[in-house]
Design an enzyme around this catalytic site. Sequence first.
Site, PDB file in Angstrom:
ATOM      1  N   ALA A  12       3.082  18.125  35.728  1.00 59.05           N
ATOM      2  CA  ALA A  12       3.563  19.522  36.460  1.00 59.05           C
ATOM      3  C   ALA A  12       4.955  19.503  36.625  1.00 59.05           C
ATOM      4  O   ALA A  12       5.312  20.166  37.697  1.00 59.05           O
ATOM      5  CB  ALA A  12       2.680  19.389  37.757  1.00 59.05           C
ATOM      6  N   ALA A  13       5.741  19.014  35.843  1.00 59.47           N
ATOM      7  CA  ALA A  13       7.147  18.950  36.090  1.00 59.47           C
ATOM      8  C   ALA A  13       7.754  20.456  35.413  1.00 59.47           C
ATOM      9  O   ALA A  13       8.815  20.696  35.740  1.00 59.47           O
ATOM     10  CB  ALA A  13       7.773  17.716  35.463  1.00 59.47           C
ATOM     11  N   GLY A  14       7.236  21.419  34.494  1.00 56.48           N
ATOM     12  CA  GLY A  14       7.715  22.472  34.222  1.00 56.48           C
ATOM     13  C   GLY A  14       7.938  23.552  35.193  1.00 56.48           C
ATOM     14  O   GLY A  14       7.241  23.575  36.079  1.00 56.48           O
ATOM     15  N   ARG A  18       8.560  31.322  32.734  1.00 62.79           N
ATOM     16  CA  ARG A  18       7.878  32.774  32.587  1.00 62.79           C
ATOM     17  C   ARG A  18       6.772  33.319  33.817  1.00 62.79           C
ATOM     18  O   ARG A  18       6.557  34.614  33.506  1.00 62.79           O
ATOM     19  CB  ARG A  18       6.970  32.691  31.103  1.00 62.79           C
ATOM     20  CG  ARG A  18       7.754  32.691  29.962  1.00 62.79           C
ATOM     21  CD  ARG A  18       7.078  32.281  28.685  1.00 62.79           C
ATOM     22  NE  ARG A  18       6.694  30.870  28.664  1.00 62.79           N
ATOM     23  CZ  ARG A  18       6.000  30.350  27.859  1.00 62.79           C
ATOM     24  NH1 ARG A  18       5.233  31.169  27.011  1.00 62.79           N
ATOM     25  NH2 ARG A  18       5.709  28.994  27.869  1.00 62.79           N
ATOM     26  N   GLN A  78      10.023  13.697  37.393  1.00 62.33           N
ATOM     27  CA  GLN A  78      10.743  13.491  36.119  1.00 62.33           C
ATOM     28  C   GLN A  78      12.157  14.149  36.206  1.00 62.33           C
ATOM     29  O   GLN A  78      11.987  15.528  36.530  1.00 62.33           O
ATOM     30  CB  GLN A  78       9.913  14.094  35.001  1.00 62.33           C
ATOM     31  CG  GLN A  78      10.520  13.947  33.461  1.00 62.33           C
ATOM     32  CD  GLN A  78       9.882  14.946  32.615  1.00 62.33           C
ATOM     33  OE1 GLN A  78       9.131  15.739  33.084  1.00 62.33           O
ATOM     34  NE2 GLN A  78      10.021  14.554  31.424  1.00 62.33           N
ATOM     35  N   GLU A 159       3.396  19.676  15.824  1.00 56.42           N
ATOM     36  CA  GLU A 159       4.146  20.852  16.431  1.00 56.42           C
ATOM     37  C   GLU A 159       4.291  22.031  15.583  1.00 56.42           C
ATOM     38  O   GLU A 159       4.655  21.781  14.538  1.00 56.42           O
ATOM     39  CB  GLU A 159       5.294  20.527  17.246  1.00 56.42           C
ATOM     40  CG  GLU A 159       4.947  19.680  18.604  1.00 56.42           C
ATOM     41  CD  GLU A 159       3.939  19.953  19.317  1.00 56.42           C
ATOM     42  OE1 GLU A 159       4.013  21.141  20.133  1.00 56.42           O
ATOM     43  OE2 GLU A 159       2.812  19.450  19.291  1.00 56.42           O
ATOM     44  N   ASN A 231       0.790  30.404  31.493  1.00 54.85           N
ATOM     45  CA  ASN A 231       2.465  30.391  31.381  1.00 54.85           C
ATOM     46  C   ASN A 231       3.060  31.727  31.855  1.00 54.85           C
ATOM     47  O   ASN A 231       4.042  31.639  32.544  1.00 54.85           O
ATOM     48  CB  ASN A 231       2.992  30.329  29.819  1.00 54.85           C
ATOM     49  CG  ASN A 231       2.703  29.015  29.138  1.00 54.85           C
ATOM     50  OD1 ASN A 231       2.740  28.063  29.551  1.00 54.85           O
ATOM     51  ND2 ASN A 231       1.694  29.387  28.108  1.00 54.85           N
ATOM     52  N   LYS A 338     -14.116  36.951  63.770  1.00 50.07           N
ATOM     53  CA  LYS A 338     -13.539  35.817  63.639  1.00 50.07           C
ATOM     54  C   LYS A 338     -13.444  34.728  64.640  1.00 50.07           C
ATOM     55  O   LYS A 338     -13.337  34.785  65.896  1.00 50.07           O
ATOM     56  CB  LYS A 338     -11.713  36.257  63.833  1.00 50.07           C
ATOM     57  CG  LYS A 338     -10.818  35.064  63.619  1.00 50.07           C
ATOM     58  CD  LYS A 338      -9.341  35.198  64.113  1.00 50.07           C
ATOM     59  CE  LYS A 338      -9.523  34.753  65.697  1.00 50.07           C
ATOM     60  NZ  LYS A 338      -8.396  34.652  66.163  1.00 50.07           N
ATOM     61  N   SER A 410     -22.127  51.201  78.989  1.00 53.68           N
ATOM     62  CA  SER A 410     -21.163  51.771  77.965  1.00 53.68           C
ATOM     63  C   SER A 410     -19.803  52.298  78.408  1.00 53.68           C
ATOM     64  O   SER A 410     -19.576  52.574  79.572  1.00 53.68           O
ATOM     65  CB  SER A 410     -21.994  52.953  77.295  1.00 53.68           C
ATOM     66  OG  SER A 410     -21.155  53.667  76.605  1.00 53.68           O
TER      67      SER A 410
HETATM   68  C1  UD1 Z   1       2.036  21.126  24.341  1.00 50.10           C
HETATM   69  C2  UD1 Z   1       1.795  20.561  22.928  1.00 50.10           C
HETATM   70  C3  UD1 Z   1       1.073  20.947  21.975  1.00 50.10           C
HETATM   71  C4  UD1 Z   1      -0.216  21.746  22.721  1.00 50.10           C
HETATM   72  C5  UD1 Z   1       0.221  22.580  23.587  1.00 50.10           C
HETATM   73  C6  UD1 Z   1      -1.090  23.092  24.585  1.00 50.10           C
HETATM   74  C7  UD1 Z   1       3.444  18.554  22.860  1.00 50.10           C
HETATM   75  C8  UD1 Z   1       4.882  18.095  22.240  1.00 50.10           C
HETATM   76  N1  UD1 Z   1       2.938  19.688  22.549  1.00 50.10           N
HETATM   77  O1  UD1 Z   1       3.061  22.130  23.842  1.00 50.10           O
HETATM   78  O2  UD1 Z   1       0.695  20.154  20.938  1.00 50.10           O
HETATM   79  O3  UD1 Z   1      -0.803  22.380  21.469  1.00 50.10           O
HETATM   80  O4  UD1 Z   1       0.894  21.917  24.655  1.00 50.10           O
HETATM   81  O5  UD1 Z   1      -0.735  24.113  25.514  1.00 50.10           O
HETATM   82  O6  UD1 Z   1       3.051  17.878  23.943  1.00 50.10           O
HETATM   83  N2  UD1 Z   1       5.934  18.925  30.893  1.00 50.10           N
HETATM   84  C9  UD1 Z   1       6.433  18.247  31.894  1.00 50.10           C
HETATM   85  N3  UD1 Z   1       7.745  17.661  31.508  1.00 50.10           N
HETATM   86  C10 UD1 Z   1       8.421  17.810  30.213  1.00 50.10           C
HETATM   87  C11 UD1 Z   1       7.613  18.781  29.363  1.00 50.10           C
HETATM   88  C12 UD1 Z   1       6.603  19.226  29.611  1.00 50.10           C
HETATM   89  O7  UD1 Z   1       6.130  17.951  32.848  1.00 50.10           O
HETATM   90  O8  UD1 Z   1       9.509  17.420  30.026  1.00 50.10           O
HETATM   91  C13 UD1 Z   1       4.743  19.509  31.189  1.00 50.10           C
HETATM   92  C14 UD1 Z   1       4.840  21.187  31.381  1.00 50.10           C
HETATM   93  O9  UD1 Z   1       5.092  21.333  32.795  1.00 50.10           O
HETATM   94  C15 UD1 Z   1       3.520  21.445  30.977  1.00 50.10           C
HETATM   95  C16 UD1 Z   1       3.005  20.318  30.013  1.00 50.10           C
HETATM   96  O10 UD1 Z   1       3.780  19.190  30.244  1.00 50.10           O
HETATM   97  O11 UD1 Z   1       2.528  21.386  32.014  1.00 50.10           O
HETATM   98  C17 UD1 Z   1       3.275  21.016  28.459  1.00 50.10           C
HETATM   99  O12 UD1 Z   1       4.499  21.235  28.068  1.00 50.10           O
HETATM  100  P1  UD1 Z   1       4.939  22.415  27.122  1.00 50.10           P
HETATM  101  O13 UD1 Z   1       6.291  22.534  27.303  1.00 50.10           O
HETATM  102  O14 UD1 Z   1       4.078  23.506  27.943  1.00 50.10           O
HETATM  103  O15 UD1 Z   1       4.360  21.902  25.902  1.00 50.10           O
HETATM  104  P2  UD1 Z   1       3.949  22.914  24.742  1.00 50.10           P
HETATM  105  O16 UD1 Z   1       5.093  23.453  23.929  1.00 50.10           O
HETATM  106  O17 UD1 Z   1       3.165  24.212  25.354  1.00 50.10           O
HETATM  107 MG    MG Z   2       2.615  25.150  27.284  1.00 52.63          MG
END
Ligand code: UD1
Ligand code: MG
Length: 457
Positions: A12-14, A18, A78, A159, A231, A338, A410
């Site tokens: 959940a680091a992303g 978007r 991370q 990928e 996303n 409530k 009333s």
């Molecule tokens: C990833 C997969 C891909 C798959 C797709 C499905 C890889 C390399 N690719 O691609 O094969 O089809 O998901 O949706 O794994 N995250 C981190 N730290 C990071 C990078 C990512 O925590 O350094 C987390 C993101 O928050 C997210 C998840 O990992 O929850 C996936 O990362 P994302 O960048 O969305 O990968 P995709 O390119 O979608």
């Molecule tokens: Mg993704």
Amino acid sequence: MSKRTLLTVILAAGKGTRMRSALPKVLHKVAGRSMLGHSIAAARAAGASRIAVVIGPGMDNVRAEALRLAKDCDVFVQEAQLGTAHAVLAARPALETHNGDVLVLYGDTPLIEPATLSGLVASLETGINIGVLGFEASDPAGYGRIIRDADETVIAIREERDATEAERAITLCNSGVKAFRCQSLPDLLDRIGNINSKGEYYLTDSVDVGRGMGLSARAIVCREDEVLGVNSRDQLAAAEGIWQSRARRAAMLAGVTMIAPETVWLSYDTRFGEDVTIEPNVVFGPGVTVADRVEIKASCHIEGASIAAGSRIGPFARLRPGATIGREVHIGNFVEVKNVAMGHGAKANHLAYLGDGTVGDGANIGAGTIFCNYDGFEKHRTEVGENAFVGSNTSLVAPVRIGSGAFIGSGSVITRDVAPDALAVERSAQEERPDWARKFRALMQRKKQAKRQRDQG
Ligand code: UD1
Ligand code: MG
């Protein structure tokens, strides 16, 4: 063989750029629960004995949500987003002290069914080392492709941007969810490099690198709608839609009648008994329990409430947190409740606000009754005894108690307790002037006539 313990790592680091939101992506809600909450619930359903959540720097609210939902989970930061393998390695202290299987989930994939995850983890029992959750994509663009040999062993995940033309033609795609059974997952992940078009450490390369270490991988295939990744806010709405239609269907199969199911909104924890009927346009927020034979009429909003058997709610009623509705209660149109417990057979059929108190068995709350619970500083309670009768348009100024069997005239503003079986009336005495109206009409008619004559002359 004894069951192996399972550590689930939730990524959940992303930042979720978007989403265009100040709130981290995984805190956005589906069915009244954060997406992180859905992942944690999925981890539990898969049998996780330990949960590790990987968050980005500064995501204190994500940490707090993780700890709120799973007190004993480990949260890791991370520091830089160097890829999904790197993200899993952020949980290294948990991985190194864990002796069992590891499941990796994404925090933005809230629709996976428990049975699918259990199936993925169970696939490890067949002697494979890496279970890859895949799906047949209607449009594979953007996903990693699962490459298998003739006996269906997964030999690599590619990928899209690194794939050849032939590999891109593959429609079996990687969901991202994976299960591992190996000596040391950190050891496997440490061997993954970042020589690829994004310069990232890909978790998907665990398959290829694992092969070099003698580890085998297989794909478990699930429905595409289970692995929808969120996303953007339109995908959030799509996930909500899928979640809702599943939940409505499950409720109907369990004995709930919905006249227009597509207009009924449920929460992740809404519970129904049998033979419940729900009319159109009803919204259930979190924390609602509805017992057998309850009828919920059109256009109600209900959250944090329990409704006992045989009650009738609405149309146009609002039940807020702490509304505890007893058996065979009637709550009618434009009634808000409530933090009030309503006893067996009590009625509030029209236009009322009942906040902070109790209404005894069989009591009748007239139209326009208000529990004046707030004095601008504090909230106070109103207690209406059993079988009491509160006349229409009554203000009950809390704190106040109406004894059992009492009547309230009333239009009263009641500021002091009323004894059981008493009548309390608080309004000025009614005055009557005989013949007044007839004289008044005659006077006014004469005035009007005189004015008309002046205007003409
Ligand atoms: C990833 C997969 C891909 C798959 C797709 C499905 C890889 C390399 N690719 O691609 O094969 O089809 O998901 O949706 O794994 N995250 C981190 N730290 C990071 C990078 C990512 O925590 O350094 C987390 C993101 O928050 C997210 C998840 O990992 O929850 C996936 O990362 P994302 O960048 O969305 O990968 P995709 O390119 O979608
Ligand atoms: Mg993704």
